[in-house]
Write a protein that holds these residues in place. Sequence first.
Motif, PDB file in Angstrom:
ATOM      1  N   LYS A  52      -0.074   8.638  -2.554  1.00 50.80           N
ATOM      2  CA  LYS A  52       1.310   8.786  -2.534  1.00 50.80           C
ATOM      3  C   LYS A  52       2.243   8.974  -1.499  1.00 50.80           C
ATOM      4  O   LYS A  52       3.313   8.355  -1.306  1.00 50.80           O
ATOM      5  CB  LYS A  52       1.675  10.151  -3.667  1.00 50.80           C
ATOM      6  CG  LYS A  52       0.976   9.893  -5.097  1.00 50.80           C
ATOM      7  CD  LYS A  52       1.387  10.865  -5.984  1.00 50.80           C
ATOM      8  CE  LYS A  52       2.382  12.244  -5.548  1.00 50.80           C
ATOM      9  NZ  LYS A  52       2.369  13.298  -6.398  1.00 50.80           N
ATOM     10  N   GLU A  53       1.456   9.783  -0.591  1.00 54.12           N
ATOM     11  CA  GLU A  53       2.493   9.840   0.960  1.00 54.12           C
ATOM     12  C   GLU A  53       2.507   8.502   1.540  1.00 54.12           C
ATOM     13  O   GLU A  53       3.562   8.079   2.058  1.00 54.12           O
ATOM     14  CB  GLU A  53       2.005  10.887   1.672  1.00 54.12           C
ATOM     15  CG  GLU A  53       1.881  12.286   1.267  1.00 54.12           C
ATOM     16  CD  GLU A  53       1.061  13.309   2.285  1.00 54.12           C
ATOM     17  OE1 GLU A  53       0.599  13.038   3.408  1.00 54.12           O
ATOM     18  OE2 GLU A  53       0.794  14.317   1.744  1.00 54.12           O
ATOM     19  N   GLN A  54       1.169   7.879   1.511  1.00 58.07           N
ATOM     20  CA  GLN A  54       1.547   6.586   2.244  1.00 58.07           C
ATOM     21  C   GLN A  54       2.319   5.451   1.648  1.00 58.07           C
ATOM     22  O   GLN A  54       2.713   4.540   2.300  1.00 58.07           O
ATOM     23  CB  GLN A  54      -0.041   6.191   2.358  1.00 58.07           C
ATOM     24  CG  GLN A  54      -0.833   6.827   3.363  1.00 58.07           C
ATOM     25  CD  GLN A  54      -2.682   6.592   3.415  1.00 58.07           C
ATOM     26  OE1 GLN A  54      -2.933   5.840   2.494  1.00 58.07           O
ATOM     27  NE2 GLN A  54      -3.112   7.106   4.544  1.00 58.07           N
ATOM     28  N   ASN A  55       2.304   5.544   0.146  1.00 60.25           N
ATOM     29  CA  ASN A  55       2.992   4.683  -0.586  1.00 60.25           C
ATOM     30  C   ASN A  55       4.639   4.748  -0.288  1.00 60.25           C
ATOM     31  O   ASN A  55       5.223   3.875  -0.239  1.00 60.25           O
ATOM     32  CB  ASN A  55       2.862   4.882  -1.920  1.00 60.25           C
ATOM     33  CG  ASN A  55       1.516   4.136  -2.553  1.00 60.25           C
ATOM     34  OD1 ASN A  55       0.943   3.286  -1.626  1.00 60.25           O
ATOM     35  ND2 ASN A  55       0.890   4.218  -3.505  1.00 60.25           N
ATOM     36  N   VAL A  56       4.880   5.902  -0.115  1.00 69.07           N
ATOM     37  CA  VAL A  56       6.307   6.340   0.051  1.00 69.07           C
ATOM     38  C   VAL A  56       6.525   6.007   1.601  1.00 69.07           C
ATOM     39  O   VAL A  56       7.725   5.304   1.773  1.00 69.07           O
ATOM     40  CB  VAL A  56       6.665   7.902  -0.020  1.00 69.07           C
ATOM     41  CG1 VAL A  56       7.887   8.325   0.502  1.00 69.07           C
ATOM     42  CG2 VAL A  56       6.463   8.370  -1.538  1.00 69.07           C
ATOM     43  N   ALA A  57       5.703   6.313   2.528  1.00 70.70           N
ATOM     44  CA  ALA A  57       6.006   5.947   3.942  1.00 70.70           C
ATOM     45  C   ALA A  57       6.103   4.418   3.846  1.00 70.70           C
ATOM     46  O   ALA A  57       7.021   3.752   4.781  1.00 70.70           O
ATOM     47  CB  ALA A  57       4.833   6.428   4.784  1.00 70.70           C
ATOM     48  N   ALA A  58       5.231   3.475   3.273  1.00 69.06           N
ATOM     49  CA  ALA A  58       5.277   2.276   3.132  1.00 69.06           C
ATOM     50  C   ALA A  58       6.501   1.662   2.634  1.00 69.06           C
ATOM     51  O   ALA A  58       6.793   0.588   3.014  1.00 69.06           O
ATOM     52  CB  ALA A  58       4.230   1.695   2.621  1.00 69.06           C
ATOM     53  N   LEU A  64      15.495  -2.477  11.931  1.00 70.55           N
ATOM     54  CA  LEU A  64      14.985  -3.243  13.078  1.00 70.55           C
ATOM     55  C   LEU A  64      13.935  -4.290  12.305  1.00 70.55           C
ATOM     56  O   LEU A  64      13.878  -5.523  12.564  1.00 70.55           O
ATOM     57  CB  LEU A  64      14.247  -2.711  14.057  1.00 70.55           C
ATOM     58  CG  LEU A  64      15.405  -2.245  15.248  1.00 70.55           C
ATOM     59  CD1 LEU A  64      14.938  -1.292  16.111  1.00 70.55           C
ATOM     60  CD2 LEU A  64      16.429  -3.106  15.588  1.00 70.55           C
ATOM     61  N   ASP A  65      13.077  -3.722  11.359  1.00 67.93           N
ATOM     62  CA  ASP A  65      12.082  -4.162  10.787  1.00 67.93           C
ATOM     63  C   ASP A  65      12.627  -5.543   9.774  1.00 67.93           C
ATOM     64  O   ASP A  65      12.243  -6.621   9.879  1.00 67.93           O
ATOM     65  CB  ASP A  65      11.210  -3.489  10.080  1.00 67.93           C
ATOM     66  CG  ASP A  65      10.324  -2.615  10.763  1.00 67.93           C
ATOM     67  OD1 ASP A  65      10.116  -2.795  12.014  1.00 67.93           O
ATOM     68  OD2 ASP A  65       9.877  -1.383  10.539  1.00 67.93           O
ATOM     69  N   LEU A  66      13.571  -5.045   9.024  1.00 68.91           N
ATOM     70  CA  LEU A  66      14.136  -5.924   8.290  1.00 68.91           C
ATOM     71  C   LEU A  66      14.754  -7.195   9.070  1.00 68.91           C
ATOM     72  O   LEU A  66      14.863  -8.293   8.454  1.00 68.91           O
ATOM     73  CB  LEU A  66      15.276  -5.299   7.488  1.00 68.91           C
ATOM     74  CG  LEU A  66      14.861  -4.589   6.250  1.00 68.91           C
ATOM     75  CD1 LEU A  66      15.703  -3.633   5.709  1.00 68.91           C
ATOM     76  CD2 LEU A  66      13.898  -4.994   5.259  1.00 68.91           C
ATOM     77  N   ASP A  67      15.483  -6.678  10.013  1.00 72.35           N
ATOM     78  CA  ASP A  67      16.295  -7.843  10.729  1.00 72.35           C
ATOM     79  C   ASP A  67      15.024  -8.790  11.442  1.00 72.35           C
ATOM     80  O   ASP A  67      15.226 -10.013  11.318  1.00 72.35           O
ATOM     81  CB  ASP A  67      17.070  -7.363  12.243  1.00 72.35           C
ATOM     82  CG  ASP A  67      18.137  -6.481  11.455  1.00 72.35           C
ATOM     83  OD1 ASP A  67      18.582  -6.714  10.357  1.00 72.35           O
ATOM     84  OD2 ASP A  67      18.766  -5.711  12.540  1.00 72.35           O
ATOM     85  N   ALA A  68      14.029  -8.167  11.852  1.00 73.06           N
ATOM     86  CA  ALA A  68      12.980  -9.194  12.431  1.00 73.06           C
ATOM     87  C   ALA A  68      12.263 -10.118  11.417  1.00 73.06           C
ATOM     88  O   ALA A  68      12.025 -11.293  11.530  1.00 73.06           O
ATOM     89  CB  ALA A  68      11.929  -8.471  13.136  1.00 73.06           C
ATOM     90  N   LEU A  69      12.300  -9.513  10.184  1.00 75.16           N
ATOM     91  CA  LEU A  69      11.707 -10.249   9.008  1.00 75.16           C
ATOM     92  C   LEU A  69      12.579 -11.430   8.546  1.00 75.16           C
ATOM     93  O   LEU A  69      12.389 -12.580   8.321  1.00 75.16           O
ATOM     94  CB  LEU A  69      11.272  -9.490   7.745  1.00 75.16           C
ATOM     95  CG  LEU A  69      10.791 -10.140   6.453  1.00 75.16           C
ATOM     96  CD1 LEU A  69       9.324 -10.635   6.997  1.00 75.16           C
ATOM     97  CD2 LEU A  69      10.744  -8.964   5.463  1.00 75.16           C
ATOM     98  N   SER A  70      13.904 -11.151   8.576  1.00 75.75           N
ATOM     99  CA  SER A  70      14.820 -12.060   8.255  1.00 75.75           C
ATOM    100  C   SER A  70      14.916 -13.390   9.309  1.00 75.75           C
ATOM    101  O   SER A  70      14.994 -14.427   8.989  1.00 75.75           O
ATOM    102  CB  SER A  70      16.271 -11.279   8.045  1.00 75.75           C
ATOM    103  OG  SER A  70      17.315 -12.365   7.832  1.00 75.75           O
TER     104      SER A  70
END
Length: 78
Positions: A52-58, A64-70
């Motif tokens: 559950k913790e890992q799913n929330v973190a993911a 910056l991650d969203l900008d790079a993906l875009s």
Amino acid sequence: MLVLSRKAGEGFLIGDDIVVKVVEVKGATVRIGIEAPQDRKIYRQEVYEKIKEQNVAASHWEQLDLDALSDRITTRKK
């Protein structure tokens, strides 16, 4: 919370398709056997909490991650 006392070899049912049995008692350790349909996932509590913790973190993205993906998606379309 339901609290039961069981001896080795005794068990209980959860619904119609899950059987939980006390296999062995040694000191402070209890071995438990679980019979359940294969489509049911059974986790130790500490493992389930970690998942559950890992799913929330993911699920949390940094801008910056969203900008790079875009940028990568835009570059592929050209």
